[in-house]
Scaffold this active site. Sequence first.
Site, PDB file in Angstrom:
ATOM      1  N   TYR A 161       0.844  -1.208   0.000  1.00  0.00           N
ATOM      2  CA  TYR A 161       0.000   0.000   0.000  1.00  0.00           C
ATOM      3  C   TYR A 161       0.877   1.254   0.000  1.00  0.00           C
ATOM      4  CZ  TYR A 161      -3.797   3.179   1.417  1.00  0.00           C
ATOM      5  OH  TYR A 161      -4.715   4.197   1.479  1.00  0.00           O
TER       6      TYR A 161
HETATM    7  N1  LIG Z   1     -10.027   6.086   4.542  1.00  0.00           N
HETATM    8  C1  LIG Z   1      -8.795   6.410   4.844  1.00  0.00           C
HETATM    9  O1  LIG Z   1      -8.409   6.526   6.002  1.00  0.00           O
HETATM   10  C2  LIG Z   1      -7.785   6.675   3.758  1.00  0.00           C
HETATM   11  C3  LIG Z   1      -6.529   7.156   4.144  1.00  0.00           C
HETATM   12  C4  LIG Z   1      -5.598   7.417   3.159  1.00  0.00           C
HETATM   13  C5  LIG Z   1      -5.905   7.224   1.832  1.00  0.00           C
HETATM   14  N2  LIG Z   1      -7.137   6.744   1.497  1.00  0.00           N
HETATM   15  C6  LIG Z   1      -7.409   6.528   0.073  1.00  0.00           C
HETATM   16  O2  LIG Z   1      -8.622   7.166  -0.276  1.00  0.00           O
HETATM   17  C7  LIG Z   1      -9.212   6.464  -1.374  1.00  0.00           C
HETATM   18  C8  LIG Z   1     -10.662   6.161  -1.013  1.00  0.00           C
HETATM   19  O3  LIG Z   1     -10.666   5.290   0.103  1.00  0.00           O
HETATM   20  P1  LIG Z   1     -11.925   5.123   1.047  1.00  0.00           P
HETATM   21  O4  LIG Z   1     -11.427   5.164   2.438  1.00  0.00           O
HETATM   22  O5  LIG Z   1     -12.991   6.047   0.650  1.00  0.00           O
HETATM   23  O6  LIG Z   1     -12.285   3.591   0.738  1.00  0.00           O
HETATM   24  P2  LIG Z   1     -13.592   2.870   0.198  1.00  0.00           P
HETATM   25  O7  LIG Z   1     -13.276   1.410   0.232  1.00  0.00           O
HETATM   26  O8  LIG Z   1     -14.794   3.372   0.900  1.00  0.00           O
HETATM   27  O9  LIG Z   1     -13.653   3.389  -1.321  1.00  0.00           O
HETATM   28  C9  LIG Z   1     -12.818   2.878  -2.323  1.00  0.00           C
HETATM   29  C10 LIG Z   1     -13.673   2.608  -3.537  1.00  0.00           C
HETATM   30  O10 LIG Z   1     -12.815   2.141  -4.600  1.00  0.00           O
HETATM   31  C11 LIG Z   1     -13.535   1.150  -5.280  1.00  0.00           C
HETATM   32  N3  LIG Z   1     -12.617   0.277  -6.022  1.00  0.00           N
HETATM   33  C12 LIG Z   1     -11.786  -0.668  -5.537  1.00  0.00           C
HETATM   34  N4  LIG Z   1     -11.157  -1.283  -6.532  1.00  0.00           N
HETATM   35  C13 LIG Z   1     -11.582  -0.704  -7.672  1.00  0.00           C
HETATM   36  C14 LIG Z   1     -11.287  -0.922  -9.046  1.00  0.00           C
HETATM   37  N5  LIG Z   1     -10.416  -1.871  -9.441  1.00  0.00           N
HETATM   38  N6  LIG Z   1     -11.897  -0.140  -9.966  1.00  0.00           N
HETATM   39  C15 LIG Z   1     -12.802   0.797  -9.589  1.00  0.00           C
HETATM   40  N7  LIG Z   1     -13.126   1.036  -8.299  1.00  0.00           N
HETATM   41  C16 LIG Z   1     -12.520   0.288  -7.365  1.00  0.00           C
HETATM   42  C17 LIG Z   1     -14.281   0.390  -4.196  1.00  0.00           C
HETATM   43  O11 LIG Z   1     -15.345  -0.396  -4.715  1.00  0.00           O
HETATM   44  C18 LIG Z   1     -14.736   1.526  -3.301  1.00  0.00           C
HETATM   45  O12 LIG Z   1     -16.016   1.981  -3.667  1.00  0.00           O
HETATM   46  C19 LIG Z   1      -8.377   5.222  -1.612  1.00  0.00           C
HETATM   47  O13 LIG Z   1      -7.485   5.465  -2.682  1.00  0.00           O
HETATM   48  C20 LIG Z   1      -7.610   5.082  -0.316  1.00  0.00           C
HETATM   49  O14 LIG Z   1      -6.385   4.406  -0.501  1.00  0.00           O
HETATM   50  C21 LIG Z   1      -8.090   6.462   2.427  1.00  0.00           C
END
Ligand SMILES: NC(=O)c1ccc[n+]([C@@H]2O[C@H](COP(=O)([O-])OP(=O)(O)OC[C@H]3O[C@@H](n4cnc5c(N)ncnc54)[C@H](O)[C@@H]3O)[C@@H](O)[C@H]2O)c1
Length: 253
Positions: A161
């Site tokens: 990651y």
């Molecule tokens: N939530 C956190 O604390 C956090 C922290 C740092 C970074 N992020 C980043 O923020 C972004 C959103 O994360 P989130 O927390 O909202 O997670 P989440 O799991 O709620 O949303 C991620 C979305 O991506 C979609 N997804 C996964 N694989 C996919 C693919 N191959 N093609 C299309 N869509 C796909 C999933 O179905 C989901 O709807 C991510 O890139 C994550 O790495 C999140």
Amino acid sequence: MKNQPALFAGRFENRVALITGGASGIGRAVVDRLVHEGAKAIVWDIDAAKLQACQNTHKDRVLTQRVDVTDDQQIQHALKEALQKFSQLDILVNGAGIVGPNGPFWQVEVSDWERVMRINLFGTFYVSRAVTPHLIDQGWGRIVNIASVTANEGPKNLGPYAASKAGVVGLTKSMGKDLASTGVLVNAITPALIATELLQQLSAEYMAAALSRIPLGRPGTLDEASALVCWLCSEECSFSTGATYDLSGGRGL
Ligand SMILES: NC(=O)c1ccc[n+]([C@@H]2O[C@H](COP(=O)([O-])OP(=O)(O)OC[C@H]3O[C@@H](n4cnc5c(N)ncnc54)[C@H](O)[C@@H]3O)[C@@H](O)[C@H]2O)c1
């Protein structure tokens, strides 16, 4: 967000935005705010049920498409269909992402490593590559890549990651410079813990340690994440490109 008044009513009037991973979490919060503030949104995700829920909420303000960001053919096909519907595209938010395996790097399966890279890093590249020529043609555009505070930290047991998100930060710097003369600005954000379903993929041990390292002492909210992303998507953001914005309650500094 849905029940709150727009903070900047009409800010995205006449804008069309594409949000990957837009069916849930941060991506969905960004869709809600952009639409609330006047945009039309193209929402790409692999979760059909959540896409349908988004469509039901926003009706003709959104086009939801089941698109896997690791599949360049699906991307090209869906983009063509979206452009036929909306005839323009101004904003791209690359939000699709997974956490992947928790554990020391030498115990990570090669297939798991590849999956994290393909979604988080390759997906950001594939979608940006497809969308950018349209933004260049218009002479205006905003791209926001959602990276992670782990890009700088390289936390224990989260090698794939962290590496994928460090790749996103590096890619953002190059994209910003490549596009600097075009009117298209590209920036990234590096969130720490934002309260979404994605956190359920993290071990209890990781969560406790992560919270203890946030000086503000709590996870961030979806409203806080969408507020920063939407500012980076707006005309007000005009003298930043290739930059990475911290969203970590002080953890990333
Ligand atoms: N939530 C956190 O604390 C956090 C922290 C740092 C970074 N992020 C980043 O923020 C972004 C959103 O994360 P989130 O927390 O909202 O997670 P989440 O799991 O709620 O949303 C991620 C979305 O991506 C979609 N997804 C996964 N694989 C996919 C693919 N191959 N093609 C299309 N869509 C796909 C999933 O179905 C989901 O709807 C991510 O890139 C994550 O790495 C999140």
